[in-house]
Design an enzyme around this catalytic site. Structure first.
Site, PDB file in Angstrom:
ATOM      1  N   ARG A  85       0.850  -1.196   0.000  1.00  0.00           N
ATOM      2  CA  ARG A  85       0.000   0.000   0.000  1.00  0.00           C
ATOM      3  C   ARG A  85       0.880   1.238   0.000  1.00  0.00           C
ATOM      4  O   ARG A  85       2.097   1.167   0.205  1.00  0.00           O
ATOM      5  CB  ARG A  85      -0.909   0.024   1.227  1.00  0.00           C
ATOM      6  CG  ARG A  85      -0.147   0.030   2.539  1.00  0.00           C
ATOM      7  CD  ARG A  85      -0.955   0.538   3.716  1.00  0.00           C
ATOM      8  NE  ARG A  85      -0.255   0.294   4.976  1.00  0.00           N
ATOM      9  CZ  ARG A  85       0.745   1.028   5.450  1.00  0.00           C
ATOM     10  NH1 ARG A  85       1.208   2.059   4.762  1.00  0.00           N
ATOM     11  NH2 ARG A  85       1.308   0.733   6.613  1.00  0.00           N
TER      12      ARG A  85
ATOM     13  N   GLY B 112       1.928   4.997   1.752  1.00  0.00           N
ATOM     14  CA  GLY B 112       2.115   5.416   3.136  1.00  0.00           C
ATOM     15  C   GLY B 112       3.314   4.767   3.789  1.00  0.00           C
ATOM     16  O   GLY B 112       4.021   3.954   3.189  1.00  0.00           O
TER      17      GLY B 112
ATOM     18  N   ILE C 139       4.722   3.654   8.010  1.00  0.00           N
ATOM     19  CA  ILE C 139       4.470   2.582   8.971  1.00  0.00           C
ATOM     20  C   ILE C 139       3.225   2.858   9.804  1.00  0.00           C
ATOM     21  O   ILE C 139       2.920   4.025  10.105  1.00  0.00           O
ATOM     22  CB  ILE C 139       5.697   2.369   9.892  1.00  0.00           C
ATOM     23  CG1 ILE C 139       5.617   1.006  10.588  1.00  0.00           C
ATOM     24  CG2 ILE C 139       5.849   3.512  10.902  1.00  0.00           C
ATOM     25  CD1 ILE C 139       6.927   0.536  11.175  1.00  0.00           C
TER      26      ILE C 139
ATOM     27  N   TYR D 257       0.348   0.796  12.872  1.00  0.00           N
ATOM     28  CA  TYR D 257       0.087  -0.318  13.789  1.00  0.00           C
ATOM     29  C   TYR D 257      -1.373  -0.735  13.671  1.00  0.00           C
ATOM     30  O   TYR D 257      -2.264   0.112  13.519  1.00  0.00           O
ATOM     31  CB  TYR D 257       0.382   0.133  15.228  1.00  0.00           C
ATOM     32  CG  TYR D 257      -0.320  -0.708  16.291  1.00  0.00           C
ATOM     33  CD1 TYR D 257       0.160  -1.963  16.645  1.00  0.00           C
ATOM     34  CD2 TYR D 257      -1.483  -0.246  16.914  1.00  0.00           C
ATOM     35  CE1 TYR D 257      -0.490  -2.742  17.604  1.00  0.00           C
ATOM     36  CE2 TYR D 257      -2.135  -1.009  17.874  1.00  0.00           C
ATOM     37  CZ  TYR D 257      -1.637  -2.255  18.216  1.00  0.00           C
ATOM     38  OH  TYR D 257      -2.289  -3.021  19.140  1.00  0.00           O
ATOM     39  N   HIS D 258      -1.621  -2.039  13.728  1.00  0.00           N
ATOM     40  CA  HIS D 258      -2.979  -2.569  13.852  1.00  0.00           C
ATOM     41  C   HIS D 258      -3.025  -3.489  15.065  1.00  0.00           C
ATOM     42  O   HIS D 258      -2.060  -4.200  15.347  1.00  0.00           O
ATOM     43  CB  HIS D 258      -3.386  -3.375  12.618  1.00  0.00           C
ATOM     44  CG  HIS D 258      -3.388  -2.597  11.351  1.00  0.00           C
ATOM     45  ND1 HIS D 258      -4.019  -1.384  11.224  1.00  0.00           N
ATOM     46  CD2 HIS D 258      -2.838  -2.864  10.137  1.00  0.00           C
ATOM     47  CE1 HIS D 258      -3.855  -0.931   9.989  1.00  0.00           C
ATOM     48  NE2 HIS D 258      -3.137  -1.818   9.314  1.00  0.00           N
TER      49      HIS D 258
ATOM     50  N   ALA E  60      -7.689   2.511   9.305  1.00  0.00           N
ATOM     51  CA  ALA E  60      -7.635   1.915  10.642  1.00  0.00           C
ATOM     52  C   ALA E  60      -8.067   2.977  11.645  1.00  0.00           C
ATOM     53  O   ALA E  60      -7.346   3.965  11.852  1.00  0.00           O
ATOM     54  CB  ALA E  60      -6.229   1.419  10.949  1.00  0.00           C
TER      55      ALA E  60
ATOM     56  N   CYS F 149       3.256   6.642  10.735  1.00  0.00           N
ATOM     57  CA  CYS F 149       3.175   7.245   9.394  1.00  0.00           C
ATOM     58  C   CYS F 149       4.412   8.075   9.068  1.00  0.00           C
ATOM     59  O   CYS F 149       4.390   8.903   8.154  1.00  0.00           O
ATOM     60  CB  CYS F 149       1.909   8.094   9.249  1.00  0.00           C
ATOM     61  SG  CYS F 149       0.397   7.191   9.636  1.00  0.00           S
TER      62      CYS F 149
END
Length: 236
Positions: free
Chosen positions: A88, A90, A92, A94-95, A175, A191
């Site tokens: 994708r 962008g 970095i 976190y999820h 997210a 990001c």
């Protein structure tokens, strides 16, 4: 044009398994578009919107900087987290549990062929949803996603976004931090943006937990209006 979108809630699902599933749906739409063009047919393409929660994971976009991950392999293991370089846009992010992740896999030929508009509508969906909780969320110039208190020393991001598109077919998405453990963001430069905080809906409202199904319901209501789409809930 097919403006019906199949909504699938995958629950808590491994990041890589979900990525593979996204890729399969994405490829099925692309293959049909190519076949339609080659054979001069006009079979309608499908559209999907996946909801999911992931176990702790960090993902780095194709233009991302590896140095924005502040953990080594051993530390990742200690945190119970995984890491993937993905396709994708962008940097970095976190999820993790308590976060609503949405992956619209749409053929934009069914709606409008404008990626900029697509991203702005996704942001608008989040902004309208948060407004229902009394929060004034907004865009930050030059930074994709949704923020609070933009232009102040207290600016903080509540929703990250990163998408991929090919032949007007989209994948990846957004997210939204709803009940997220914000401590996990301390292990990255989110990001790639230094000096900006991250927040979650429950923190902003000063409550322990927000109903995730309720937030999803509001997101879909605004999504269907903005995209002038008909939603079809699919049991998985």
């Amino acid at each position: 044009m097919n403006k019906t979108i199949d909504i699938q809630d995958l629950g808590l699902k491994d990041y890589k398994d979900t990525w593979d599933y996204q890729e399969a749906l994405f490829k099925s739409i692309l293959d049909l578009k190519i076949r339609n063009r080659r054979e001069a047919t006009n079979e309608p393409t499908s559209n999907y919107f996946l909801f999911v929660e992931h176990p702790h994971v960090y993902t780095l976009g194709k233009s991302g900087d590896m140095s924005n991950l502040l953990l080594n392999e051993e530390q990742l293991k200690d945190k119970g987290a995984t890491f993937y370089k993905i396709n994708r846009g962008g940097d970095i992010t976190y999820h993790g549990p308590g976060q609503i992740v949405g992956y619209p896999i749409l053929d934009l030929d069914n709606f409008f062929t404008d990626i900029h508009k697509y991203l702005r509508l996704l942001e608008e969906m989040i902004i309208l949803t948060l407004a229902e909780y009394g929060l004034k969320a907004e865009r930050s110039p030059g930074e994709t996603g949704v923020w609070l208190d933009v232009g102040t020393p207290f600016a903080r991001k509540i929703c990250a976004m990163g998408v991929r598109a090919s032949r007007w077919v989209t994948m990846h998405g957004f997210a939204l931090n709803v009940n997220a453990d914000l401590g996990y963001f301390d292990n990255i430069i989110p990001c790639g943006i230094r000096g900006k905080a991250v927040t979650s809906l429950n923190v902003e409202l000063g409550v322990e937990r927000i109903s995730m199904p309720q937030v999803k319901e509001k997101l879909l209501k605004h999504f269907s209006t903005l995209f002038e789409a008909e939603l079809n809930t699919v049991t998985v």
